[in-house]
Design a protein around this motif. Structure first.
Motif, mmCIF file in Angstrom:
data_model
loop_
_atom_site.group_PDB
_atom_site.id
_atom_site.type_symbol
_atom_site.label_atom_id
_atom_site.label_comp_id
_atom_site.label_asym_id
_atom_site.label_seq_id
_atom_site.Cartn_x
_atom_site.Cartn_y
_atom_site.Cartn_z
ATOM 1 N N VAL A 175 0.808 -1.273 0.030
ATOM 2 C CA VAL A 175 -0.023 -0.018 -0.035
ATOM 3 C C VAL A 175 0.882 1.214 -0.112
ATOM 4 N N ARG A 176 0.446 2.555 -0.596
ATOM 5 C CA ARG A 176 1.101 3.624 -0.536
ATOM 6 C C ARG A 176 0.381 4.482 1.058
ATOM 7 N N LEU A 177 1.430 4.728 1.765
ATOM 8 C CA LEU A 177 1.140 5.395 2.891
ATOM 9 C C LEU A 177 1.000 6.884 2.838
ATOM 10 N N TYR A 178 0.016 7.211 3.716
ATOM 11 C CA TYR A 178 -0.106 8.822 3.770
ATOM 12 C C TYR A 178 -0.394 9.313 5.330
ATOM 13 N N LEU A 179 0.590 10.119 5.548
ATOM 14 C CA LEU A 179 0.361 10.890 6.938
ATOM 15 C C LEU A 179 0.198 12.350 6.890
ATOM 16 N N ASP A 180 -1.181 12.481 7.238
ATOM 17 C CA ASP A 180 -1.743 13.839 7.033
ATOM 18 C C ASP A 180 -2.009 14.342 5.611
ATOM 19 N N LYS A 181 -2.155 13.509 4.825
ATOM 20 C CA LYS A 181 -2.514 13.461 3.597
ATOM 21 C C LYS A 181 -1.217 13.736 2.634
ATOM 22 N N GLN A 182 -0.036 13.531 3.322
ATOM 23 C CA GLN A 182 1.227 13.608 2.552
ATOM 24 C C GLN A 182 1.949 11.990 2.356
ATOM 25 N N PHE A 183 2.342 11.864 1.205
ATOM 26 C CA PHE A 183 2.944 10.308 0.927
ATOM 27 C C PHE A 183 4.203 10.264 1.832
ATOM 28 N N CYS A 184 4.363 9.335 2.397
ATOM 29 C CA CYS A 184 5.331 9.024 3.203
ATOM 30 C C CYS A 184 5.973 7.671 3.183
ATOM 31 N N GLY A 185 5.660 6.723 2.195
ATOM 32 C CA GLY A 185 6.254 5.613 1.665
ATOM 33 C C GLY A 185 5.337 4.479 1.308
ATOM 34 N N LEU A 186 6.078 3.308 1.373
ATOM 35 C CA LEU A 186 5.020 2.073 0.899
ATOM 36 C C LEU A 186 5.153 1.087 2.375
ATOM 37 N N GLY A 187 4.167 0.388 2.455
ATOM 38 C CA GLY A 187 4.149 -0.406 3.597
ATOM 39 C C GLY A 187 3.334 -1.822 3.084
ATOM 40 N N GLU A 188 3.209 -2.668 3.805
ATOM 41 C CA GLU A 188 2.926 -3.845 3.418
ATOM 42 C C GLU A 188 1.846 -4.324 4.730
ATOM 43 N N ILE A 189 0.634 -4.731 4.266
ATOM 44 C CA ILE A 189 -0.340 -4.989 5.308
ATOM 45 C C ILE A 189 -0.619 -6.691 5.104
ATOM 46 N N GLN A 190 -0.698 -7.346 6.236
ATOM 47 C CA GLN A 190 -0.839 -8.805 6.289
ATOM 48 C C GLN A 190 -1.916 -9.118 7.434
ATOM 49 N N GLN A 191 -3.047 -9.271 7.108
ATOM 50 C CA GLN A 191 -4.073 -9.373 7.987
ATOM 51 C C GLN A 191 -4.374 -7.867 8.773
ATOM 52 N N THR A 192 -3.918 -7.987 9.991
ATOM 53 C CA THR A 192 -4.139 -6.473 10.652
ATOM 54 C C THR A 192 -2.770 -5.925 10.993
ATOM 55 N N GLN A 193 -1.712 -6.595 10.430
ATOM 56 C CA GLN A 193 -0.520 -6.139 10.732
ATOM 57 C C GLN A 193 -0.050 -5.095 9.468
ATOM 58 N N LEU A 194 0.740 -3.940 9.682
ATOM 59 C CA LEU A 194 1.373 -3.112 8.651
ATOM 60 C C LEU A 194 2.729 -3.247 9.317
ATOM 61 N N LYS A 195 3.535 -3.374 8.112
ATOM 62 C CA LYS A 195 4.868 -3.014 8.405
ATOM 63 C C LYS A 195 5.554 -2.250 7.235
ATOM 64 N N ALA A 196 6.879 -1.604 7.309
ATOM 65 C CA ALA A 196 7.262 -0.770 6.397
ATOM 66 C C ALA A 196 7.827 -1.564 5.531
ATOM 67 N N PHE A 197 7.733 -1.211 4.188
ATOM 68 C CA PHE A 197 8.610 -1.429 2.827
ATOM 69 C C PHE A 197 9.492 -0.461 2.639
ATOM 70 N N ARG A 198 9.272 0.749 2.143
ATOM 71 C CA ARG A 198 10.365 1.663 2.139
ATOM 72 C C ARG A 198 9.593 3.162 2.373
ATOM 73 N N LEU A 199 10.131 3.798 3.508
ATOM 74 C CA LEU A 199 9.817 5.010 4.080
ATOM 75 C C LEU A 199 10.663 6.034 3.394
ATOM 76 N N LEU A 200 9.831 7.255 3.476
ATOM 77 C CA LEU A 200 10.566 8.720 3.250
ATOM 78 C C LEU A 200 11.090 9.406 4.278
ATOM 79 N N ASN A 201 12.094 9.955 4.075
ATOM 80 C CA ASN A 201 12.552 10.963 5.136
ATOM 81 C C ASN A 201 12.138 12.296 5.046
ATOM 82 N N THR A 202 10.654 12.158 5.771
ATOM 83 C CA THR A 202 9.814 13.354 5.418
ATOM 84 C C THR A 202 9.970 14.481 6.505
#
Length: 200
Positions: free
Chosen positions: A171-198
């Motif tokens: 998934v594409r991750l957005y914090l306060d509507k700002q793109f901040c990286g990519l993550g992966e959701i497995q069932q109810t757990q979210l882990k980082a894939f690539r995060l931006l130095n925002t």
């Protein structure tokens, strides 16, 4: 007729030998580094796929447009085409018109190109932003997922975090509507894939 025969011969799976002045690693070193040091560089052939190829000839200048698979060396493809025509050739100009889903606005009239130095020299942030495409344009194939500050704090510390979401997978991750990286959701757990130095 000779051009059409060359197109037919090239389209499909072909074996290519990448140039010795390439970034391919040979025994842990870049091929171009070994070549510059005077070492003999032996690069194995690789199979690539040519999806489309159209050629036109004006005098001794051959112009072509092609769609190819990842890993294809266009300059080597030029040599392959020349061999099919019983001659030799070199690549005089190379222009990429598409990568993934991103397509040049108008190949005949490309937008002005700006160097990083030129862009950074602009004092007005709004003017700079006009010259840059949004980063998340490169990953529109993944669904968007809003996260909270608590999610973000866990992710930047390398921890998984619980999330209530209908999304699964990348998934594409957005914090306060700002793109901040990519993550992966497995069932109810979210882990980082690539995060931006925002700077959040």
């Amino acid at each position: 007729a000779q051009l059409r025969a060359a197109e037919t011969a090239i389209i499909g799976d072909i074996e290519q030998i990448p140039p010795k002045y390439s970034a391919i690693k040979v025994n842990g070193q870049r091929a171009y580094e070994l070549a510059r040091q005077g070492h003999e560089v032996i690069i194995p052939t690789r199979r690539v796929h040519i999806f489309e190829l159209s050629l036109t000839l004006a005098g001794n200048v051959l112009t072509g447009c092609t769609r190819v698979s990842k890993g294809t060396y266009i300059r080597t493809l030029v040599e392959d085409i020349a061999a099919q025509l019983g001659t030799v050739a070199y690549c005089q100009e190379l222009r990429r018109l598409q990568i993934a889903h991103l397509i040049s606005d108008d190949p005949a009239n490309p937008r002005d190109m700006h160097t990083v130095v030129e862009i950074r020299s602009l004092a007005n942030a709004a003017e700079r932003d006009k010259l840059l495409l949004p980063m998340d344009l490169l990953c529109q194939q993944f669904p968007a997922q809003a996260i909270t500050g608590a999610h973000w704090q866990s992710l930047i510390r390398g921890r998984q975090t619980s999330i209530d979401s209908e999304q699964q997978g990348m998934v594409r991750l957005y914090l306060d509507k700002q793109f901040c990286g990519l993550g992966e959701i497995q069932q109810t757990q979210l882990k980082a894939f690539r995060l931006l130095n925002t700077g959040f």
